[in-house]
Design a protein around this motif. Structure first.
Motif, PDB file in Angstrom:
ATOM      1  N   VAL A 245       0.895  -1.137   0.000  1.00 30.87           N
ATOM      2  CA  VAL A 245       0.000   0.000   0.000  1.00 30.87           C
ATOM      3  C   VAL A 245       0.942   1.197   0.000  1.00 30.87           C
ATOM      4  CG1 VAL A 245      -1.744   1.291   1.270  1.00 30.87           C
ATOM      5  CG2 VAL A 245      -1.795  -1.221   1.262  1.00 30.87           C
ATOM      6  N   TRP A 246       0.899   1.994  -1.061  1.00 32.73           N
ATOM      7  CA  TRP A 246       1.817   3.113  -1.221  1.00 32.73           C
ATOM      8  C   TRP A 246       1.194   4.367  -0.625  1.00 32.73           C
ATOM      9  CZ3 TRP A 246       6.600   2.247  -3.108  1.00 32.73           C
ATOM     10  CH2 TRP A 246       6.813   1.041  -3.757  1.00 32.73           C
ATOM     11  N   ILE A 247       1.956   5.049   0.208  1.00 30.91           N
ATOM     12  CA  ILE A 247       1.504   6.289   0.827  1.00 30.91           C
ATOM     13  C   ILE A 247       2.521   7.363   0.456  1.00 30.91           C
ATOM     14  CG2 ILE A 247       1.043   7.491   2.988  1.00 30.91           C
ATOM     15  CD1 ILE A 247       0.841   3.799   3.062  1.00 30.91           C
ATOM     16  N   TYR A 248       2.019   8.504  -0.030  1.00 37.07           N
ATOM     17  CA  TYR A 248       2.873   9.619  -0.415  1.00 37.07           C
ATOM     18  C   TYR A 248       2.495  10.827   0.431  1.00 37.07           C
ATOM     19  CZ  TYR A 248       4.681  13.507  -3.141  1.00 37.07           C
ATOM     20  OH  TYR A 248       5.332  14.648  -3.535  1.00 37.07           O
ATOM     21  N   GLY A 249       3.470  11.456   1.042  1.00 38.63           N
ATOM     22  CA  GLY A 249       3.142  12.639   1.819  1.00 38.63           C
ATOM     23  C   GLY A 249       4.301  13.168   2.634  1.00 38.63           C
ATOM     24  N   ASP A 250       3.953  14.056   3.535  1.00 36.80           N
ATOM     25  CA  ASP A 250       4.921  14.718   4.403  1.00 36.80           C
ATOM     26  C   ASP A 250       5.039  13.992   5.731  1.00 36.80           C
ATOM     27  OD1 ASP A 250       5.245  16.798   2.573  1.00 36.80           O
ATOM     28  OD2 ASP A 250       3.541  17.877   3.390  1.00 36.80           O
ATOM     29  N   VAL A 251       6.097  14.323   6.438  1.00 38.11           N
ATOM     30  CA  VAL A 251       6.291  13.839   7.800  1.00 38.11           C
ATOM     31  C   VAL A 251       6.493  15.069   8.682  1.00 38.11           C
ATOM     32  CG1 VAL A 251       7.687  12.437   9.340  1.00 38.11           C
ATOM     33  CG2 VAL A 251       7.448  11.774   6.945  1.00 38.11           C
ATOM     34  N   PHE A 252       5.758  15.121   9.761  1.00 38.12           N
ATOM     35  CA  PHE A 252       5.932  16.198  10.725  1.00 38.12           C
ATOM     36  C   PHE A 252       6.222  15.598  12.090  1.00 38.12           C
ATOM     37  CE2 PHE A 252       3.391  18.098   7.411  1.00 38.12           C
ATOM     38  CZ  PHE A 252       4.018  19.317   7.236  1.00 38.12           C
TER      39      PHE A 252
ATOM     40  N   ASN B 194       0.248   8.221   9.925  1.00 42.66           N
ATOM     41  CA  ASN B 194      -0.706   7.375  10.633  1.00 42.66           C
ATOM     42  C   ASN B 194      -1.280   6.296   9.723  1.00 42.66           C
ATOM     43  OD1 ASN B 194      -0.391   8.766  13.035  1.00 42.66           O
ATOM     44  ND2 ASN B 194      -2.013  10.210  12.555  1.00 42.66           N
ATOM     45  N   VAL B 195      -1.554   6.643   8.476  1.00 47.63           N
ATOM     46  CA  VAL B 195      -2.068   5.657   7.516  1.00 47.63           C
ATOM     47  C   VAL B 195      -1.014   4.586   7.260  1.00 47.63           C
ATOM     48  CG1 VAL B 195      -2.794   5.300   5.119  1.00 47.63           C
ATOM     49  CG2 VAL B 195      -3.723   7.214   6.437  1.00 47.63           C
TER      50      VAL B 195
ATOM     51  N   SER C 242       0.521  -1.012   8.118  1.00 50.14           N
ATOM     52  CA  SER C 242       1.555  -1.954   8.540  1.00 50.14           C
ATOM     53  C   SER C 242       1.120  -2.760   9.764  1.00 50.14           C
ATOM     54  CB  SER C 242       2.847  -1.194   8.833  1.00 50.14           C
ATOM     55  OG  SER C 242       3.869  -2.077   9.191  1.00 50.14           O
ATOM     56  N   ARG C 243       0.501  -2.097  10.731  1.00 49.35           N
ATOM     57  CA  ARG C 243       0.043  -2.786  11.944  1.00 49.35           C
ATOM     58  C   ARG C 243      -1.069  -3.789  11.655  1.00 49.35           C
ATOM     59  NH1 ARG C 243      -0.089   1.926  16.636  1.00 49.35           N
ATOM     60  NH2 ARG C 243       2.141   2.419  16.510  1.00 49.35           N
ATOM     61  N   LEU C 244      -1.826  -3.545  10.573  1.00 54.15           N
ATOM     62  CA  LEU C 244      -2.879  -4.483  10.184  1.00 54.15           C
ATOM     63  C   LEU C 244      -2.330  -5.677   9.405  1.00 54.15           C
ATOM     64  CD1 LEU C 244      -5.682  -1.976   9.161  1.00 54.15           C
ATOM     65  CD2 LEU C 244      -5.685  -3.532  11.136  1.00 54.15           C
ATOM     66  N   GLY C 245      -1.030  -5.672   9.144  1.00 55.21           N
ATOM     67  CA  GLY C 245      -0.395  -6.815   8.512  1.00 55.21           C
ATOM     68  C   GLY C 245      -0.158  -6.682   7.019  1.00 55.21           C
TER      69      GLY C 245
ATOM     70  N   SER D  20       7.782  -0.918  10.704  1.00 54.47           N
ATOM     71  CA  SER D  20       7.936  -1.830   9.562  1.00 54.47           C
ATOM     72  C   SER D  20       7.416  -1.228   8.264  1.00 54.47           C
ATOM     73  CB  SER D  20       7.254  -3.171   9.836  1.00 54.47           C
ATOM     74  OG  SER D  20       7.808  -3.782  10.970  1.00 54.47           O
ATOM     75  N   ILE D  21       7.599   0.058   8.101  1.00 55.78           N
ATOM     76  CA  ILE D  21       7.208   0.757   6.882  1.00 55.78           C
ATOM     77  C   ILE D  21       8.395   0.710   5.924  1.00 55.78           C
ATOM     78  CG2 ILE D  21       6.540   2.985   5.915  1.00 55.78           C
ATOM     79  CD1 ILE D  21       5.271   3.577   8.710  1.00 55.78           C
TER      80      ILE D  21
END
Length: 111
Positions: A9-16, A39-40, A45-48, A74-75
């Motif tokens: 599952v690809w997530i694109y964004g910022d980190v704060f 968070n997403v 990742s936590r959902l496996g 585990s990202i």
């Protein structure tokens, strides 16, 4: 071009990073990752399911905290790019580069 045969599952964004004060003198803080995209990625990742985060992160001490926290969740960070900015003590805002020039001006002035 980087090609990955892994399914994610690809997530694109910022980190704060959020700093929450621990004492009434505001001299010590707890550090936490913040923002919806993180968070997403962590939730997936936590959902496996494998999650991968696409972003740009600096190379200062705060950024190392971010790298470590994301790895603990585990990202997959294969597509997260480290970026050195002279004199920067902050994490880079990776999405700033795609805003149209007029967006920031209208946003800041309310026009």
């Amino acid at each position: 071009m980087i090609v990955s045969k892994k399914k994610h599952v690809w997530i694109y964004g910022d980190v704060f990073v959020d700093y929450l004060v621990r004492d009434y003198l505001n001299t010590t803080f707890n550090t936490f990752l913040g923002v919806t995209t993180v968070n997403v990625a962590a939730g997936v990742s936590r959902l496996g399911a494998p999650s991968a985060f696409i972003t740009v992160i600096g190379d200062d001490a705060t950024s190392q905290f971010v790298w470590n926290e994301l790895r603990q969740e585990s990202i997959d960070l294969s597509f997260a790019k480290p970026k050195t900015v002279p004199g920067s003590g902050t994490i880079l805002n990776s999405m700033r580069t795609w805003y149209p020039k007029w967006f920031e001006m209208k946003f800041l002035t309310g026009d």
